[in-house]
Design an enzyme around this catalytic site. Structure first.
Site, PDB file in Angstrom:
ATOM      1  N   ASN A 164       0.799  -1.219   0.000  1.00  0.00           N
ATOM      2  CA  ASN A 164       0.000   0.000   0.000  1.00  0.00           C
ATOM      3  C   ASN A 164       0.837   1.277   0.000  1.00  0.00           C
ATOM      4  OD1 ASN A 164      -1.664  -2.224   1.030  1.00  0.00           O
ATOM      5  ND2 ASN A 164      -3.241  -0.680   1.324  1.00  0.00           N
ATOM      6  N   VAL A 194       0.201   6.483  -1.431  1.00  0.00           N
ATOM      7  CA  VAL A 194      -0.213   5.742  -0.247  1.00  0.00           C
ATOM      8  C   VAL A 194      -1.670   5.324  -0.459  1.00  0.00           C
ATOM      9  CG1 VAL A 194      -0.546   5.796   2.247  1.00  0.00           C
ATOM     10  CG2 VAL A 194       1.358   7.062   1.222  1.00  0.00           C
ATOM     11  N   CYS A 195      -1.889   4.030  -0.583  1.00  0.00           N
ATOM     12  CA  CYS A 195      -3.232   3.516  -0.868  1.00  0.00           C
ATOM     13  C   CYS A 195      -3.968   3.199   0.427  1.00  0.00           C
ATOM     14  CB  CYS A 195      -3.141   2.257  -1.735  1.00  0.00           C
ATOM     15  SG  CYS A 195      -2.638   2.600  -3.419  1.00  0.00           S
ATOM     16  N   LEU A 196      -4.929   4.038   0.752  1.00  0.00           N
ATOM     17  CA  LEU A 196      -5.761   3.845   1.931  1.00  0.00           C
ATOM     18  C   LEU A 196      -7.164   4.360   1.642  1.00  0.00           C
ATOM     19  CD1 LEU A 196      -3.570   4.985   4.976  1.00  0.00           C
ATOM     20  CD2 LEU A 196      -4.499   2.705   4.625  1.00  0.00           C
TER      21      LEU A 196
END
Length: 458
Positions: free
Chosen positions: A85, A92-94
């Protein structure tokens, strides 16, 4: 951006800066609170352990209705993906950031959330099972999946040391590839081409502001102090994993890595161990240079040196008023930047009767650089590393008297709550929070170190 939004951002920044969480930090330039830098320290017991991971946070006009933009900066110049992520390119993968679609209700961004919850969410990615963060692998529980997770953790652990610890400290200290230390004149500057290119679009004030932003490195001193805290952890990692990974052996590529968004490399633990030792040597030399620089300031009758000396002179009355009768402080050879603290163990405590000499080296740039404290009298204590580095937290870092109080409080801590962020003596920590027998052994060692101080002085 409205004043109300600016006030909210300012409040969120202050909340983190004044909080007690030792694993996150934020900083911004006074001219623009919308753009800030954030630091997340990798959690203890994970392959990210005590690594320094830096991010930029940019608040848009629609905050807090929409989340800020967060970008990872500890990426080895865009070549290293530290997590499924956290991409090599900085993404930033959230779901909380709107960069990933969560499947569970409540995972999306809401205006009730804020900067601190974002940083905690990112830190939660830094776990012992990063392999499961990749979509499609979150429920992987088979033997092969466990093996892949172990292989993934192995290279994350190595690169955390290499990139998120060693590279950060080498940059902060100016350590070159050959181990030498650069002088200020060697520091990188804008080239004439860069200045000319910038000048086409910006006036002199804009160029000066851009250069100031480039030089804005708020966490350098924090890196140095925490490195000294966690040095034994870093070296333990090297010693434990050197036999497991032959120098020059390749990292294992994960099924989800590709297209430049990878973590490629080779294990080189022997080289990392040497670099860690070299960093510690340079930090020791830098600390010694503070004393030389401080004495020179005193000889020049610098107002700053006079101010530090005045603080030391006022300390005796302050300690008396606060009833700290077991603490005394004097200057070493009249140098206002080197304080020698004598701590007498309080009656009815495990340090009862002990006499401990503690050296406080104060930077001529205090409070921008915080003191470095070493317990010179041998002591067995969970807050003191084997070579004497003391882990303590002043509530007012800009007041030297508060540092003295915090040092005493750290030594007197009798029944502390477990806090992995304060572990600077791994062996002592295991005993203190181990079985009842282990705890008894720990306190016997503490009492014995106090007794030895009087035996040796006889």
């Amino acid at each position: 951006m409205s004043n109300q939004t600016i006030l909210r951002i300012t409040r969120e920044i202050a909340q983190i800066q004044q909080g007690s969480d030792l694993s996150i930090a934020v900083a911004c330039q006074e001219s623009d609170v919308r753009h800030l830098k954030a630091l997340i320290i990798g959690p203890h017991g994970t392959p990210y352990e005590f690594g320094f991971f830096e991010f930029t946070v940019k608040f848009g006009m629609e905050y807090p209705s929409r989340p800020p933009k967060v970008e990872a900066k500890t990426t080895n110049a865009g070549r290293t993906r530290f997590n499924p992520n956290i991409y090599a390119g900085g993404k930033v993968c959230l779901s909380i950031l709107g960069t990933w679609h969560g499947e569970k209700p409540g995972e999306e961004w809401s205006s009730a959330q804020g900067l601190e919850s974002i940083l905690w969410s990112i830190q939660s990615l830094m776990s012992n099972t990063p392999y499961g963060n990749e979509p499609g692998y979150e429920n992987a529980k088979g033997r092969d999946d466990q093996k892949m997770n172990d292989l993934y953790c192995a290279k994350i652990r190595h690169e955390t040391l290499r990139i998120a610890v060693i590279a950060k400290l080498e940059d902060a200290l100016g350590i070159q590839a050959d181990g030498s230390v650069a002088t200020p004149e060697d520091s990188p500057k804008w080239s004439s081409d860069e200045e000319e290119e910038a000048g086409d679009e910006m006036n002199d004030e804009d160029v000066a502001e851009a250069q100031a932003k480039l030089k804005f490195e708020p966490f350098k001193d924090l890196y140095k102090r925490r490195f000294l805290w966690y040095f034994e952890h870093y070296m333990s990692t090297v010693l434990e994993h050197t036999p497991k990974h032959k120098d020059g052996s390749d990292f294992t590529k994960m099924p989800f890595e590709g297209g430049g968004n990878t973590m490629d490399g080779k294990f080189q633990y022997n080289a990392l161990g040497k670099k860690l030792v070299r960093i510690k040597e340079v930090l020791r030399d830098e600390t010694k240079s503070w004393a030389v620089e401080g004495l020179a300031l005193k000889r020049r009758e610098s107002s700053k040196a006079a101010g530090v000396q005045r603080q030391s002179e006022q300390l005796a009355d302050y300690l008396k008023r606060k009833k700290h009768h077991n603490i005394s402080v004097e200057l070493e050879n009249g140098n206002p930047y080197v304080w020698i603290m004598t701590y007498f163990g309080k009656p009815s405590t495990h340090l009862d009767g002990g006499i401990f000499k503690i050296k406080m080296n104060i930077s001529p740039r205090f409070p921008d650089e915080q003191p470095r404290v070493k317990v010179e009298t041998p002591i067995y204590h969970h807050r003191v590393s084997k070579d004497g580095v003391l882990c303590y937290f002043p509530s007012r870092p800009d007041e030297l008297r508060n540092h003295v109080e915090a040092i005493a409080e750290a030594l007197e801590e009798e029944s502390p709550p477990y806090d992995p962020r304060t572990i600077v003596h791994p062996e002592a920590t295991k005993l203190l929070w181990g079985s009842d027998d282990d705890k008894k052994k720990y306190y016997r060692q503490v009492r014995r170190s106090a007794q030895r101080t009087t035996e040796e002085s006889v």
